[in-house]
Design a protein around this motif. Sequence first.
Motif, PDB file in Angstrom:
ATOM      1  N   GLN A  46       0.835  -1.195   0.000  1.00  0.00           N
ATOM      2  CA  GLN A  46       0.000   0.000   0.000  1.00  0.00           C
ATOM      3  C   GLN A  46       0.876   1.254   0.000  1.00  0.00           C
ATOM      4  OE1 GLN A  46       0.444  -2.044   2.524  1.00  0.00           O
ATOM      5  NE2 GLN A  46       0.207  -1.076   4.524  1.00  0.00           N
ATOM      6  N   SER A  47       0.303   2.353  -0.485  1.00  0.00           N
ATOM      7  CA  SER A  47       1.065   3.603  -0.589  1.00  0.00           C
ATOM      8  C   SER A  47       1.130   4.354   0.730  1.00  0.00           C
ATOM      9  CB  SER A  47       0.433   4.509  -1.653  1.00  0.00           C
ATOM     10  OG  SER A  47      -0.816   5.017  -1.203  1.00  0.00           O
ATOM     11  N   GLY A  48       0.093   4.219   1.540  1.00  0.00           N
ATOM     12  CA  GLY A  48       0.015   5.007   2.761  1.00  0.00           C
ATOM     13  C   GLY A  48      -0.891   6.211   2.601  1.00  0.00           C
ATOM     14  N   PHE A  49      -1.254   6.535   1.374  1.00  0.00           N
ATOM     15  CA  PHE A  49      -2.175   7.650   1.130  1.00  0.00           C
ATOM     16  C   PHE A  49      -3.628   7.218   1.268  1.00  0.00           C
ATOM     17  CE2 PHE A  49       1.211   9.496  -1.925  1.00  0.00           C
ATOM     18  CZ  PHE A  49       1.806  10.187  -0.877  1.00  0.00           C
ATOM     19  N   GLU A  50      -3.880   5.909   1.181  1.00  0.00           N
ATOM     20  CA  GLU A  50      -5.254   5.427   1.182  1.00  0.00           C
ATOM     21  C   GLU A  50      -5.807   5.316   2.604  1.00  0.00           C
ATOM     22  OE1 GLU A  50      -2.876   2.353  -0.523  1.00  0.00           O
ATOM     23  OE2 GLU A  50      -2.205   3.473   1.216  1.00  0.00           O
ATOM     24  N   GLU A  51      -7.128   5.176   2.704  1.00  0.00           N
ATOM     25  CA  GLU A  51      -7.797   4.947   3.987  1.00  0.00           C
ATOM     26  C   GLU A  51      -7.270   3.636   4.599  1.00  0.00           C
ATOM     27  OE1 GLU A  51      -9.713   4.519   7.237  1.00  0.00           O
ATOM     28  OE2 GLU A  51     -10.221   6.332   6.093  1.00  0.00           O
ATOM     29  N   PRO A  52      -6.761   3.679   5.833  1.00  0.00           N
ATOM     30  CA  PRO A  52      -6.180   2.470   6.426  1.00  0.00           C
ATOM     31  C   PRO A  52      -7.200   1.451   6.918  1.00  0.00           C
ATOM     32  CG  PRO A  52      -6.044   4.295   7.980  1.00  0.00           C
ATOM     33  CD  PRO A  52      -6.568   4.866   6.691  1.00  0.00           C
ATOM     34  N   ASP A  53      -8.437   1.893   7.175  1.00  0.00           N
ATOM     35  CA  ASP A  53      -9.466   0.998   7.701  1.00  0.00           C
ATOM     36  C   ASP A  53     -10.104   0.220   6.545  1.00  0.00           C
ATOM     37  OD1 ASP A  53     -11.798  -0.162   8.742  1.00  0.00           O
ATOM     38  OD2 ASP A  53     -11.999   1.406  10.267  1.00  0.00           O
ATOM     39  N   ILE A  54      -9.769  -1.054   6.440  1.00  0.00           N
ATOM     40  CA  ILE A  54     -10.267  -1.865   5.330  1.00  0.00           C
ATOM     41  C   ILE A  54     -11.779  -2.013   5.375  1.00  0.00           C
ATOM     42  CG2 ILE A  54     -10.264  -4.214   4.382  1.00  0.00           C
ATOM     43  CD1 ILE A  54      -7.302  -4.351   4.906  1.00  0.00           C
ATOM     44  N   ASP A  55     -12.366  -2.055   6.568  1.00  0.00           N
ATOM     45  CA  ASP A  55     -13.820  -2.146   6.659  1.00  0.00           C
ATOM     46  C   ASP A  55     -14.491  -0.948   5.999  1.00  0.00           C
ATOM     47  OD1 ASP A  55     -13.954  -4.596   7.909  1.00  0.00           O
ATOM     48  OD2 ASP A  55     -13.902  -3.753   9.929  1.00  0.00           O
ATOM     49  N   LYS A  56     -13.962   0.244   6.250  1.00  0.00           N
ATOM     50  CA  LYS A  56     -14.545   1.443   5.637  1.00  0.00           C
ATOM     51  C   LYS A  56     -14.363   1.441   4.122  1.00  0.00           C
ATOM     52  CE  LYS A  56     -14.117   4.574   9.604  1.00  0.00           C
ATOM     53  NZ  LYS A  56     -13.495   5.824  10.115  1.00  0.00           N
ATOM     54  N   ARG A  57     -13.294   0.832   3.652  1.00  0.00           N
ATOM     55  CA  ARG A  57     -13.029   0.808   2.215  1.00  0.00           C
ATOM     56  C   ARG A  57     -13.915  -0.194   1.482  1.00  0.00           C
ATOM     57  NH1 ARG A  57      -7.017   0.674   0.258  1.00  0.00           N
ATOM     58  NH2 ARG A  57      -8.105   1.528  -1.549  1.00  0.00           N
ATOM     59  N   THR A  58     -14.463  -1.145   2.223  1.00  0.00           N
ATOM     60  CA  THR A  58     -15.180  -2.237   1.559  1.00  0.00           C
ATOM     61  C   THR A  58     -16.635  -2.401   1.992  1.00  0.00           C
ATOM     62  OG1 THR A  58     -14.345  -3.805   3.223  1.00  0.00           O
ATOM     63  CG2 THR A  58     -13.045  -3.534   1.211  1.00  0.00           C
ATOM     64  N   ARG A  59     -17.084  -1.596   2.967  1.00  0.00           N
ATOM     65  CA  ARG A  59     -18.473  -1.722   3.438  1.00  0.00           C
ATOM     66  C   ARG A  59     -19.165  -0.354   3.363  1.00  0.00           C
ATOM     67  NH1 ARG A  59     -18.479  -4.603   9.131  1.00  0.00           N
ATOM     68  NH2 ARG A  59     -20.722  -4.416   8.736  1.00  0.00           N
ATOM     69  N   PRO A  60     -19.796  -0.053   2.255  1.00  0.00           N
ATOM     70  CA  PRO A  60     -20.448   1.248   2.083  1.00  0.00           C
ATOM     71  C   PRO A  60     -21.439   1.592   3.183  1.00  0.00           C
ATOM     72  CG  PRO A  60     -20.331   0.091  -0.010  1.00  0.00           C
ATOM     73  CD  PRO A  60     -19.879  -0.879   1.042  1.00  0.00           C
ATOM     74  N   ALA A  61     -22.067   0.598   3.788  1.00  0.00           N
ATOM     75  CA  ALA A  61     -23.058   0.859   4.833  1.00  0.00           C
ATOM     76  C   ALA A  61     -22.433   1.520   6.061  1.00  0.00           C
ATOM     77  CB  ALA A  61     -23.752  -0.435   5.237  1.00  0.00           C
ATOM     78  N   LEU A  62     -21.118   1.398   6.211  1.00  0.00           N
ATOM     79  CA  LEU A  62     -20.448   2.077   7.324  1.00  0.00           C
ATOM     80  C   LEU A  62     -20.294   3.567   7.058  1.00  0.00           C
ATOM     81  CD1 LEU A  62     -17.569  -0.440   8.211  1.00  0.00           C
ATOM     82  CD2 LEU A  62     -19.763  -0.111   9.385  1.00  0.00           C
ATOM     83  N   LEU A  63     -20.456   3.951   5.812  1.00  0.00           N
ATOM     84  CA  LEU A  63     -20.255   5.344   5.418  1.00  0.00           C
ATOM     85  C   LEU A  63     -21.567   6.101   5.267  1.00  0.00           C
ATOM     86  CD1 LEU A  63     -17.515   4.707   2.700  1.00  0.00           C
ATOM     87  CD2 LEU A  63     -17.203   5.112   5.151  1.00  0.00           C
TER      88      LEU A  63
END
Length: 381
Positions: A46-63
């Motif tokens: 990973q680059s380090g620029f992306e969102e570190p929380d994988i759940d937030k990156r993959t579960r739209p309902a959390l957003l």
Amino acid sequence: MNLDQFQKDLVAYASEIGIDKIGFASAEPFYNLRHRLIRQQQLNYQSGFEEPDIDKRTRPALLLDEAVSIIAIAIAYPSKMKDAPQGVKGARRGIFSRSSWGKDYHAALRERLTLLEAFIAAHYPDARMRSMVDTGELSDRAVAERAGIGWSAKNTSIITPEFGSYVYLGEMITNIPFRFDEAMEDQCGDCRLCIDVCPTGAIVEGGQLNAQRCISFLTQTKGFLPDEFRTVIGNRLYGCDTCQTVCPKNKRKANEIHPEFKPDPEIAKPLLEPLLTISNREFKSKFGYVSGSWRGKKPIQRNAILALAHFKEESAVPVLIELLLKDDRPVIRGTAAWALGKIGTEEGLQALKQAQHTEQDEEALAEIQKGLAFFAEELKG
């Protein structure tokens, strides 16, 4: 209001406001993406620029509460520059990647998403929406792939049949149950040009990118560039287009559609030496409207120094010496020292000998030693 008709009206409105493609996807979790991201973290890709929380990156309902659908949008940007200036000895030029040739795409996409939100709210007052572009939690490419914008290519870009991979992506999560579009089949086939020509081997395999080796990422870092990448960065100031320019799917995709993305040749291919002494105010005034300026002038200046070393540009020696001896930033002093060694003039050698007695920063001092070592190697040769 009939939802199917509204969706058609929304698609038509998107076209009116300058959105080149729009698709609709489920807001269900991105399970496959989750597995890839976990693997990416395990490999430290990973680059380090992306969102570190994988759940937030993959579960739209959390957003967004009650998330049902995701609207994906794409805007094409140009791949050709008319009347591009050519660098010559004594007046070398750098290059910004195509994604940073015109108006900052973050602003351009947010403006359009804001208009889409207003259009939806006017017809569905109870609609819930959350839009994001690039810096949001979701993976723009995963959303675009699910929404049928294009397919996920071996270089990890989204390729559209209409515009190739030269598209900016954004999305909106909503509680409106739109009809979903179908994902597009992979059309890369057996082609592996992007993998074979990547200057740093960052594309480990089809669909797997080691961001730590990607020039697009490296040009945005602020520290010393690792030695192994300094000779392959060439004259790139921001980003890298190699895996796109070699792609057969991008042939004849000029995408001269939106005037706001038309490049100013003097910004997209600027002279290198003036960048070394540009003030913060001048940098913001001249380059502040392009996406490549987001990290400030320091990475651009460091990359400009490396580009001058790449060209062995002797006309830059006086300003490089000035940076070596007087700049207050160790990364700039050290990179200038390395460049002086690569260029290899007597004037540069004397400046390095002087600097090794006055430099207090350990990393910068190590770069001075590297610069001096180039001269020692030259004598041996």
